[in-house]
Design an enzyme around this catalytic site. Structure first.
Site, PDB file in Angstrom:
ATOM      1  N   ARG A  99       0.837  -1.201   0.000  1.00 52.06           N
ATOM      2  CA  ARG A  99       0.000   0.000   0.000  1.00 52.06           C
ATOM      3  C   ARG A  99       0.869   1.247   0.000  1.00 52.06           C
ATOM      4  O   ARG A  99       0.595   2.210  -0.716  1.00 52.06           O
ATOM      5  CB  ARG A  99      -0.962   0.029   1.188  1.00 52.06           C
ATOM      6  CG  ARG A  99      -1.976   1.183   1.082  1.00 52.06           C
ATOM      7  CD  ARG A  99      -2.935   1.243   2.273  1.00 52.06           C
ATOM      8  NE  ARG A  99      -4.039   2.159   2.018  1.00 52.06           N
ATOM      9  CZ  ARG A  99      -4.007   3.469   2.238  1.00 52.06           C
ATOM     10  NH1 ARG A  99      -2.906   4.037   2.723  1.00 52.06           N
ATOM     11  NH2 ARG A  99      -5.052   4.225   1.981  1.00 52.06           N
ATOM     12  N   CYS A 100       1.926   1.251   0.792  1.00 52.89           N
ATOM     13  CA  CYS A 100       2.825   2.410   0.841  1.00 52.89           C
ATOM     14  C   CYS A 100       3.404   2.730  -0.536  1.00 52.89           C
ATOM     15  O   CYS A 100       3.632   3.896  -0.869  1.00 52.89           O
ATOM     16  CB  CYS A 100       3.985   2.151   1.803  1.00 52.89           C
ATOM     17  SG  CYS A 100       3.547   2.023   3.544  1.00 52.89           S
ATOM     18  N   MET A 101       3.657   1.692  -1.332  1.00 49.57           N
ATOM     19  CA  MET A 101       4.347   1.872  -2.615  1.00 49.57           C
ATOM     20  C   MET A 101       3.413   2.207  -3.769  1.00 49.57           C
ATOM     21  O   MET A 101       3.864   2.226  -4.918  1.00 49.57           O
ATOM     22  CB  MET A 101       5.128   0.600  -2.959  1.00 49.57           C
ATOM     23  CG  MET A 101       6.268   0.301  -2.010  1.00 49.57           C
ATOM     24  SD  MET A 101       7.343  -1.044  -2.576  1.00 49.57           S
ATOM     25  CE  MET A 101       6.207  -2.439  -2.595  1.00 49.57           C
TER      26      MET A 101
END
Length: 412
Positions: free
Chosen positions: A401-403
């Protein structure tokens, strides 16, 4: 799906149609052990393997029918005139904390001489070593040039950029262009500014901005989740101020994006729980991942407009599962605990982003393959997992999700 706007994100789980990534680049090779904390890193990824892992991540998304675009390409495509290009360089230099007037002159000349826009953008991301610059004659040096320390960079790299979730966040047809926790990362938001202001796909779309990078309180995209077309969730965390949430919410309600309520999650303020999405993500209509360590101290507040330009704020006293079910119009929701609830496995796998899943369709999520205990539990609940390697990527303390920054999702 009606999608006349280039930004269309009304949930965390609607089928992902278009996503923005950043392929890790030379900025990672400018990480040094002595300065990791300054750059918000704990370790130094091996770039070649990090790129292989990231390429595999992008390919896994394409295999599921997702259009993948890259921040570096969008920014390069936004520099459509010499005037815009020059303005980008000047704004970049202004925010780069360059010490020494002659050093700034030399860097400006370096950047202006890069003719290819993508090469220019990648160089601004990588940072500038002092060793790359011509030696300044003694008679031309100012006082700052003469007494400058042995710090090796004239401009710091931006190694966190492959976590594209944070510099801005998409919600409904709008964008929150964020003011980041650290000066190191705040410069990242410049790329979003130029993309949404000048890129051919966005400049005429009048994309609503519900937060601006010029604000003086911090907020990051890892703390901004779209639970439904009616409800947002925002984390009060190490990286996001409560004051920022109030500003965001007033703008969301005033600009008519359709959201009726915000659930503000307050949890431990430390690096291992830096964002809400490191401890809590939505993976199906009625299923969430959660790190059990936050549950005891978690407080949830409901924020709604008061009809007078202000906000009503009420602390929710019910259990989290009940609060989520009520706000999503469901009988119940399942909280699937990282590490299957085992205290050792949960701590290990949360550190390696076991709770940071990217949902690409209801019940379908991208995860790191290394989080075996959590992944097994997710599969027991019927979640289809797309497992990617992340031995190098995870060293930056971020997961799928962060990426990823969704630009278009189908409605659910």
């Amino acid at each position: 799906m009606s999608n006349q706007q280039p930004i269309h994100v009304f949930s965390e789980i609607g089928k992902l149609k278009k996503v923005m990534l950043h392929r890790p680049g030379a900025e990672l090779e400018n990480l040094m052990p002595d300065f990791l904390e300054r750059l918000l890193f704990d370790d130094i990824p091996f770039l070649e393997d990090a790129q292989k892992e990231h390429d595999a991540f992008a390919e896994a998304l394409r295999a599921e029918g997702v259009e993948v675009v890259y921040l570096e390409d969008l920014t390069a495509e936004a520099l459509t005139t010499d005037e815009i290009r020059s303005a980008f360089i000047e704004e970049y230099l202004e925010e780069a904390n360059i010490r020494g007037a002659q050093t700034k002159v030399a860097i400006r000349e370096m950047l202006m001489n890069i003719k290819d826009n993508k090469e220019l953008v990648l160089k601004t991301m990588a940072g500038v070593q002092k060793a790359e610059l011509p030696e300044i004659p003694e008679e031309s040096k100012g006082l700052t040039d003469l007494v400058e320390s042995d710090y090796p960079f004239a401009i710091d790299p931006m190694p966190n950029l492959y976590f594209t979730r944070d510099p801005f966040a998409t919600m409904a047809n709008g964008v929150s262009l964020n003011h980041m926790y650290s000066e190191t990362r705040n410069r990242e938001t410049l790329y979003g500014k130029y993309v949404f202001k000048f890129h051919p796909e966005y400049k005429d779309a009048d994309v609503p901005m519900v937060y601006d990078r010029s604000e003086d309180t911090r907020i990051e995209g890892g703390d901004e989740l779209v639970l439904s077309k009616d409800v947002l969730a925002v984390g009060i965390s190490q990286r996001t101020d409560a004051a920022s949430i109030e500003k965001l919410m007033k703008n969301v309600f005033e600009k008519g994006l359709g959201f009726k309520k915000v659930l503000a999650f307050e949890f431990a303020n430390n690096r291992k729980f830096m964002h809400l999405d490191t401890v809590f993500t939505m993976i199906d209509y009625d299923k969430f991942t959660i790190h059990p360590e936050i549950e005891g101290e978690l407080r949830v507040f409901s924020v709604t407009p008061d009809g007078k330009g202000g906000l009503n704020i009420v602390e929710e006293k019910a259990a989290l599962a009940d609060v989520l079910a009520e706000n999503l119009g469901l009988e119940k929701v399942e909280l699937i605990r990282c590490g299957a609830g085992n205290v050792v496995a949960a701590a290990r796998e949360q550190w390696n982003d076991g709770s940071n899943t990217l949902t690409i369709a209801p019940g379908v999520a991208v995860v790191y393959d290394r989080n075996t205990v959590t992944n097994k539990k997710l599969e027991e609940y019927g979640i289809r997992l797309i497992k990617i390697r992340g031995s190098e990527l995870v060293r930056g303390r971020g997961g799928p999700r962060c990426m990823s920054m969704p630009l278009v999702r189908e409605d659910i």
